[in-house]
Write a protein that holds these residues in place. Structure first.
Motif, PDB file in Angstrom:
ATOM      1  N   ILE A  50      47.359  44.044  45.892  1.00 17.83           N
ATOM      2  CA  ILE A  50      47.972  44.321  44.591  1.00 17.83           C
ATOM      3  C   ILE A  50      47.356  43.467  43.493  1.00 17.83           C
ATOM      4  CG2 ILE A  50      50.120  44.106  43.259  1.00 17.83           C
ATOM      5  CD1 ILE A  50      49.893  46.589  45.065  1.00 17.83           C
ATOM      6  N   VAL A  51      47.141  42.194  43.782  1.00 19.61           N
ATOM      7  CA  VAL A  51      46.506  41.311  42.792  1.00 19.61           C
ATOM      8  C   VAL A  51      45.089  41.803  42.481  1.00 19.61           C
ATOM      9  CG1 VAL A  51      45.634  38.981  42.368  1.00 19.61           C
ATOM     10  CG2 VAL A  51      47.891  39.302  43.389  1.00 19.61           C
ATOM     11  N   PHE A  56      41.313  44.810  38.947  1.00 24.13           N
ATOM     12  CA  PHE A  56      40.334  45.893  38.836  1.00 24.13           C
ATOM     13  C   PHE A  56      40.710  46.841  37.700  1.00 24.13           C
ATOM     14  CE2 PHE A  56      39.066  50.254  39.958  1.00 24.13           C
ATOM     15  CZ  PHE A  56      37.683  50.104  39.940  1.00 24.13           C
ATOM     16  N   PHE A  57      41.976  47.243  37.640  1.00 27.64           N
ATOM     17  CA  PHE A  57      42.436  48.114  36.556  1.00 27.64           C
ATOM     18  C   PHE A  57      42.310  47.410  35.204  1.00 27.64           C
ATOM     19  CE2 PHE A  57      45.370  50.631  39.562  1.00 27.64           C
ATOM     20  CZ  PHE A  57      44.414  51.619  39.711  1.00 27.64           C
ATOM     21  N   SER A  58      42.608  46.109  35.201  1.00 26.18           N
ATOM     22  CA  SER A  58      42.573  45.336  33.959  1.00 26.18           C
ATOM     23  C   SER A  58      41.205  45.390  33.297  1.00 26.18           C
ATOM     24  CB  SER A  58      42.954  43.886  34.244  1.00 26.18           C
ATOM     25  OG  SER A  58      42.759  43.065  33.117  1.00 26.18           O
ATOM     26  N   TYR A  59      40.137  45.418  34.111  1.00 31.10           N
ATOM     27  CA  TYR A  59      38.780  45.431  33.556  1.00 31.10           C
ATOM     28  C   TYR A  59      38.188  46.831  33.479  1.00 31.10           C
ATOM     29  CZ  TYR A  59      38.525  40.342  33.658  1.00 31.10           C
ATOM     30  OH  TYR A  59      38.736  39.005  33.409  1.00 31.10           O
ATOM     31  N   SER A  60      38.332  47.626  34.528  1.00 29.06           N
ATOM     32  CA  SER A  60      37.659  48.928  34.572  1.00 29.06           C
ATOM     33  C   SER A  60      38.186  49.897  33.526  1.00 29.06           C
ATOM     34  CB  SER A  60      37.793  49.546  35.972  1.00 29.06           C
ATOM     35  OG  SER A  60      39.142  49.791  36.292  1.00 29.06           O
ATOM     36  N   ARG A 109      48.906  44.782  34.042  1.00 35.07           N
ATOM     37  CA  ARG A 109      47.447  44.662  34.018  1.00 35.07           C
ATOM     38  C   ARG A 109      46.800  45.847  33.305  1.00 35.07           C
ATOM     39  NH1 ARG A 109      45.207  40.223  33.845  1.00 35.07           N
ATOM     40  NH2 ARG A 109      47.038  40.153  32.504  1.00 35.07           N
ATOM     41  N   ILE A 110      47.395  47.027  33.426  1.00 31.51           N
ATOM     42  CA  ILE A 110      46.899  48.185  32.685  1.00 31.51           C
ATOM     43  C   ILE A 110      47.086  47.951  31.189  1.00 31.51           C
ATOM     44  CG2 ILE A 110      47.291  50.650  32.225  1.00 31.51           C
ATOM     45  CD1 ILE A 110      47.997  50.974  35.189  1.00 31.51           C
ATOM     46  N   ILE A 338      31.961  45.617  33.053  1.00 30.54           N
ATOM     47  CA  ILE A 338      30.887  44.967  33.816  1.00 30.54           C
ATOM     48  C   ILE A 338      31.263  43.531  34.161  1.00 30.54           C
ATOM     49  CG2 ILE A 338      28.460  44.261  33.776  1.00 30.54           C
ATOM     50  CD1 ILE A 338      28.896  47.275  33.965  1.00 30.54           C
ATOM     51  N   TYR A 339      31.916  42.864  33.220  1.00 31.72           N
ATOM     52  CA  TYR A 339      32.375  41.489  33.438  1.00 31.72           C
ATOM     53  C   TYR A 339      33.349  41.432  34.613  1.00 31.72           C
ATOM     54  CZ  TYR A 339      34.468  36.934  32.192  1.00 31.72           C
ATOM     55  OH  TYR A 339      34.927  35.645  32.201  1.00 31.72           O
ATOM     56  N   GLY A 340      34.304  42.354  34.633  1.00 31.13           N
ATOM     57  CA  GLY A 340      35.263  42.406  35.726  1.00 31.13           C
ATOM     58  C   GLY A 340      34.614  42.749  37.048  1.00 31.13           C
TER      59      GLY A 340
END
Length: 381
Positions: A50-51, A56-60, A109-110, A338-340
């Motif tokens: 979950i973390v 992943f969602f936070s960046y992508s 995070r979204i 890309i950073y994520g």
């Protein structure tokens, strides 16, 4: 300092306070999410997934939100919507199911993905007159103050013998201040959209220099050890106690906040050239971190915090200096994605190699930083 610069500084300070209270909520929650989910019945595998999924969602998703911000010009709408989703964290106070808790954690995070490109696009415009390095530096410093206060705030709540649910409920307090300061920022700088309207339909393209810079950032960040691996090393090797590990993290956050201001000023004077220091600092980190001497570890943590300060200030500021205004939202979306990805892949690689040998970890970091040095020479300074 003229009137425009003074007004810009006031706006940056207001938006910095928004991030400060936002980080009190998120970073405070992040310090207890693991044990809280465990209390609700979630396994260690679920917690890890979950973390990871949330980050992943936070960046992508920033690529999509950055595109929508540019396409619709609804920058403030994206910012308010994204910060509004932070309320998912205090709502954990009334959650009794780990599945619902996981949903709320990912929802927050979204929200981070929705607000960040639009916020950075506005910051890049406001900081143009006063210097983007110092502007982003002030914002990052305030952000990191929140990252330090959040865990300490919840620690204080727990010292009063309160429960996890009570701790989450208390996070409604910084949420109220966040809404107040975000509204003040909107009132202070309402003309961003009208300014953007003048340039929106220009057929400008993202330059080749941006893509080279993004690749440089990818390899630099991929070769940067995340604190989860560092703290895992401290714990498993019994180098630091459970009490001292978060103290060292707090020290790193403090260094981050201070260094963000200093490097921001340097960036405004020397530009992209000052990013050359990043690969060299990254190479030194494992030699200090992976020792059993507290004094050397402290040096390593200080360098680690300095690198994080550079990444979260002038790396962001530089995007604005190498992209046209009409493409800035999507540029920040691409860069953050890309950073994520670099954090995700680099962390996985270093974690995998750590299980084999520390020598492989050091070798991988050196190789990644050599590639980033090669790409730095390709950037048009």
């Amino acid at each position: 300092m003229n009137l425009i610069e003074k007004n810009s500084l006031k706006f940056i300070f207001l938006l910095g306070l928004v991030s400060l209270f936002g980080d009190i909520i998120y970073e405070g929650a992040r310090s207890i999410i693991g044990p809280f989910l465990s209390l609700l019945g979630a396994s260690a595998v679920v917690v890890g997934l979950i973390v990871g999924l949330g980050e992943f969602f936070s960046y992508s998703l920033r690529l999509l939100s950055g595109y929508l911000a540019d396409r619709t010009n609804r920058y403030w709408l994206m910012i308010f919507l994204g910060y509004g989703m932070l309320l998912a964290i205090p709502l954990l106070a009334w959650t009794k199911s780990w599945k619902l808790a996981c949903f709320l954690i990912i929802l927050e995070r979204i929200g981070k993905a929705i607000r960040t490109p639009a916020r950075d696009a506005i910051l890049s415009h406001v900081t143009e007159r006063m210097g983007r390095g110092i502007g982003f530096g002030i914002h990052e410093a305030l952000d990191q103050i929140g990252a330090i206060i959040g865990p300490l705030f919840l620690s204080f709540i727990f010292s009063l013998k309160k429960t996890y649910q009570t701790g989450f409920a208390f996070l409604f307090i910084p949420a109220i201040f966040l809404v107040i300061f975000l509204s003040l920022a909107k009132i202070k700088y309402p003309s961003f959209v009208s300014i953007e309207d003048k340039v929106f339909f220009k057929k400008e393209k993202i330059s080749k220099n941006f893509w080279i810079y993004t690749l440089f950032s990818f390899f630099t960040v991929a070769g940067f050890i995340n604190f989860q691996i560092i703290s895992y090393h401290f714990k498993t090797k019994m180098i630091l106690s459970d009490i001292n590990i978060p103290v060292f993290y707090a020290i790193a956050m403090g260094v981050d906040a201070i260094f963000a201001l200093l490097i921001g000023k340097v960036y405004d004077k020397f530009g992209l050239a000052c990013l050359l220091i990043l690969p060299f600092l990254n190479i030194f980190i494992p030699f200090f971190i992976f020792t059993s001497y507290t004094s050397l570890i402290l040096v390593g943590i200080t360098i680690w915090g300095s690198v994080l300060g550079i990444q979260e200030t002038i790396m962001r500021a530089a995007v604005a200096d190498i992209t046209p205004l009409s493409k800035r939202g999507i540029a920040y979306g691409i860069f953050n994605t890309i950073y994520g990805l670099a954090w995700f892949l680099g962390g996985g690689l270093i974690g995998f190699l750590y299980e084999i040998s520390l020598n492989y970890v050091i070798l991988a970091i050196i190789c990644l930083q050599i590639i980033s040095l090669f790409l730095w020479w390709k950037i048009k300074i």
